[in-house]
Design an enzyme around this catalytic site. Sequence first.
Site, short mmCIF file in Angstrom:
data_model
loop_
_atom_site.label_atom_id
_atom_site.label_comp_id
_atom_site.label_asym_id
_atom_site.label_seq_id
_atom_site.Cartn_x
_atom_site.Cartn_y
_atom_site.Cartn_z
N GLU A 111 -15.65 12.06 9.29
CA GLU A 111 -14.33 11.41 9.97
C GLU A 111 -13.04 11.62 9.19
O GLU A 111 -13.04 12.07 7.91
CB GLU A 111 -14.84 9.71 9.49
CG GLU A 111 -15.90 9.39 10.12
CD GLU A 111 -16.44 7.90 9.77
OE1 GLU A 111 -15.43 7.15 9.26
OE2 GLU A 111 -17.53 7.50 9.87
N LYS A 113 -9.95 10.23 6.72
CA LYS A 113 -9.61 9.30 6.01
C LYS A 113 -8.26 8.64 6.17
O LYS A 113 -7.21 9.42 5.98
CB LYS A 113 -9.70 9.51 4.49
CG LYS A 113 -9.69 8.78 3.48
CD LYS A 113 -10.09 9.28 2.08
CE LYS A 113 -10.18 8.26 0.99
NZ LYS A 113 -8.87 7.42 0.78
N ASP A 115 -4.82 6.74 5.87
CA ASP A 115 -4.38 6.05 4.66
C ASP A 115 -3.36 4.94 4.98
O ASP A 115 -2.14 5.09 5.14
CB ASP A 115 -3.30 7.28 4.06
CG ASP A 115 -2.86 7.00 2.78
OD1 ASP A 115 -3.41 6.01 2.26
OD2 ASP A 115 -1.86 7.54 2.24
N TYR A 223 -14.19 2.04 11.11
CA TYR A 223 -15.19 3.29 10.60
C TYR A 223 -16.32 2.48 9.90
O TYR A 223 -17.15 3.50 9.32
CB TYR A 223 -14.30 3.93 9.57
CG TYR A 223 -13.25 3.30 8.36
CD1 TYR A 223 -13.80 2.62 7.38
CD2 TYR A 223 -12.12 3.54 8.43
CE1 TYR A 223 -13.21 2.00 6.51
CE2 TYR A 223 -11.45 2.70 7.56
CZ TYR A 223 -11.92 1.99 6.46
OH TYR A 223 -11.07 1.40 5.41
N LYS A 310 -10.30 14.94 -0.37
CA LYS A 310 -8.85 14.55 -0.15
C LYS A 310 -8.05 16.11 0.11
O LYS A 310 -8.48 16.91 -0.62
CB LYS A 310 -8.47 14.11 -1.52
CG LYS A 310 -8.97 12.96 -1.99
CD LYS A 310 -8.46 11.72 -1.16
CE LYS A 310 -7.09 11.32 -1.65
NZ LYS A 310 -7.00 10.16 -2.45
N CYS A 404 15.05 5.23 -28.39
CA CYS A 404 14.76 4.35 -27.00
C CYS A 404 15.89 4.17 -26.18
O CYS A 404 17.10 3.71 -26.75
CB CYS A 404 14.17 2.78 -27.52
SG CYS A 404 13.86 2.06 -26.00
N CYS A 407 16.73 -0.01 -26.39
CA CYS A 407 17.01 -0.63 -27.60
C CYS A 407 17.56 0.32 -28.83
O CYS A 407 18.09 -0.32 -29.92
CB CYS A 407 15.98 -1.63 -28.03
SG CYS A 407 14.76 -0.53 -28.67
N CYS A 422 8.36 3.57 -28.20
CA CYS A 422 9.37 2.69 -28.80
C CYS A 422 8.52 1.58 -29.43
O CYS A 422 7.84 0.79 -29.01
CB CYS A 422 10.26 2.20 -27.78
SG CYS A 422 11.07 0.74 -28.59
N CYS A 428 12.27 -5.15 -27.29
CA CYS A 428 12.99 -4.20 -26.46
C CYS A 428 12.61 -4.56 -25.02
O CYS A 428 11.44 -4.91 -24.55
CB CYS A 428 12.07 -2.70 -26.56
SG CYS A 428 12.53 -1.63 -25.59
S1 IVH Z 1 -15.96 4.13 4.56
C1 IVH Z 1 -18.22 2.01 1.46
N1 IVH Z 1 -14.30 5.61 6.05
O1 IVH Z 1 -10.74 4.69 1.81
C2 IVH Z 1 -17.57 2.87 2.28
N2 IVH Z 1 -13.38 4.37 4.38
O2 IVH Z 1 -11.40 5.31 -0.89
C3 IVH Z 1 -16.64 2.30 3.19
N3 IVH Z 1 -10.78 4.73 4.24
O3 IVH Z 1 -11.75 1.45 0.77
C4 IVH Z 1 -15.40 3.06 3.39
N4 IVH Z 1 -10.79 6.04 6.19
O4 IVH Z 1 -9.99 1.70 2.62
C5 IVH Z 1 -14.23 4.86 4.99
N5 IVH Z 1 -13.31 6.94 7.81
C6 IVH Z 1 -13.19 6.10 6.46
C7 IVH Z 1 -12.12 5.51 5.78
C8 IVH Z 1 -12.07 4.81 4.91
C9 IVH Z 1 -9.99 5.54 5.01
C10 IVH Z 1 -10.45 4.12 2.97
C11 IVH Z 1 -11.02 2.53 3.08
C12 IVH Z 1 -11.78 2.85 1.58
C13 IVH Z 1 -10.99 3.89 0.95
C14 IVH Z 1 -11.95 4.49 -0.03
#
Ligand code: IVH
Length: 668
Positions: A111, A113, A115, A223, A310, A404, A407, A422, A428
Amino acid sequence: MEEVKQKIEQLRDEINRWNYQYYVLAKPAISDFAFDMKLKELEKLEAEYPEYDDPNSPTHRVGSDINKNFTQVKHRSPMLSLSNTYTEGEVLDFYTRTKKVLKSDFELVCELKYDGVSISLLYEQGELVQAITRGDGVVGDDITANIRTIKSIPLKLMGSGYPDVFEIRGEVLMPWPVFNQINEDRAEEGEEPFANPRNAAAGALKNQNPQVVAQRKLDAYFYYLIGRDLPYSTHYENLQAARSWGFKISDAVKKCETQEKVFEYIQYWDKERKNLPVTTDGVVLKVNSLRQQTGLGWTSKSPRWAIAYKFQAESVETRLLSVDFQVGRTGTVTPVANLEPVLLSGTIVKRATLHNASIMKAFDLHIGDWCYVEKGGEIIPKITGVNKASRTVLGERVTFITNCPACGTPLERREGEVAYFCPNHAHCDPQIIGAIVHFAQRKAMNLMAGPETIEFFYKKGLIKNTADLYELKMEDISCLEGWGEKSAANFIESVEKSKQVPFNRVLYALGIRDVGETGAKRLTGYFQNIERLSTASYDRLMSVDDIGERIAENVREYFADKENIELVARLKSYGLQFTLSITALAERTRILRGKTFVISGTFSQHSRDEYKELIEKNGGKNVSSVSSNTNYVLAGENMGPAKLEKARKLCIKIISEKEFLAMININR
Ligand code: IVH
């Protein structure tokens, strides 16, 4: 009347369907005008017949009521995170490890991820009943009213086959076009633009007025489903079912049976994600079978059946204009580069960290140099190098400061450490403000005061240290610029409430160097009260699990300072918790196994909730009403007469708090 009710329901169903077609499928089924007419018709009927109102009606998506503060709610199951990987090698390790533990074939679901801001939604009988933010993973904010305004989130589910009760987790996101527009508007108004869509989405969700949230045009992808009666025994199939109930499930979700397919997926989306309307920062891999997931289990932080990979951060080049030096709460001085503004992963970057004196020196930086800038996992971008080949003229050399910037005190460096600091901790300004901000933050005392407010109070001369926060009165703040009766009352209430914050968080809030949340838990669990902790020897501190030399030294140093001792004494005099609570101290036993309790009345030694927890910790059960199955009534002052009468009639034993504590061997 029945006819009106039916008409209202028919309109709601139609509008929900059109919303779904528009916001989830991106395939509008009717014109905007026709949609508005239908929505108006529904609004009119609901206004005429308020008895048929429903918080999940699509008319509430525009946000109707102003809610003051968010209520904090405990998650039914904690919202944990995923362990991150950055290389294909680490992904391969995950694959091999999983195979070894499962000793059988398995499928992985890949899937994207997303953000954004993670949320957990609770549905009962097909209706949205609660939406909670992640918070600290255990407790989050109830933001149901705000979530209702997100048009792609179903308020009522479609189709069939959904469990009576289930949770679904996902990410709230702000699409790029909306983000860009908002930032343009903010710039026109002279307001600071949002750094990225995630911050903008988080800001919107925190807004106390759902009408404003509705204007932010947020979106949400889901998800992860949690529930006892999910329709399938595999994650992928459950996601498809969720799609049929109306949730936005990404089309990018894919089952991959081999490692090669997983790598193909990663490579494909690393490029393709740039064409998506929302931000993604990686790929998530999950074992498909729920049975295999259970077999693999969880660590304390994340599932063993999933990892995140990532994407490599994007890197750009830009010119160095100048360097500032920032002083943190513990006195550490960090060099920060001011840069010629540059677009990086969709946001404009003007500042980036130069880490510390050693790294800065190694770059051999000169003003005007072309630097490489990257965004890591953190919000703050960083300088990763200098392109010396692009140097045309040599600007002034950048050197680290000796005193610093706030201060003027000469900076020091501890043996074996790279950072300069410092040493003037007590006098400070940025260190004092930083310490108060740390104290007030959510994970610590959870006061309704962010960094700007604390700085404002400090600069106005209202506070000089954390203890002063407890002396603030309504009249001190309600007259301040930007404050009113209400915000002042909220702040004062949060200060009052913080007196119940448990000892471990209070210790964390004190801000002793290197004592994080876990360290504070270990120390309070071991020493149980501040007297024992503050007088503990170095060796004694070292004997606590997970406490090493650095923490032991810092704790000794903190309590050797008279000003800190005085501060703690003052905080204690205001009623902050410097002792472990009775429930934290009590051990788990089976003394009350099979025994059922009803708690009634008010108590003097411990709170009702503490008694409830003590019953459970000792293996007993709490119920709310007296019946022939009740074993004991734990009675306080002013117990309800009806309950008392019933208990007497059924010959149920009525015990006092003293008798109860004796029963579980607590004599205090
Ligand atoms: S699964 C226990 N799937 O990433 C597993 N998380 O770093 C539950 N996130 O807290 C999360 N896309 O906020 C899952 N396809 C995806 C995701 C995802 C983004 C986020 C989510 C999670 C965080 C973990």
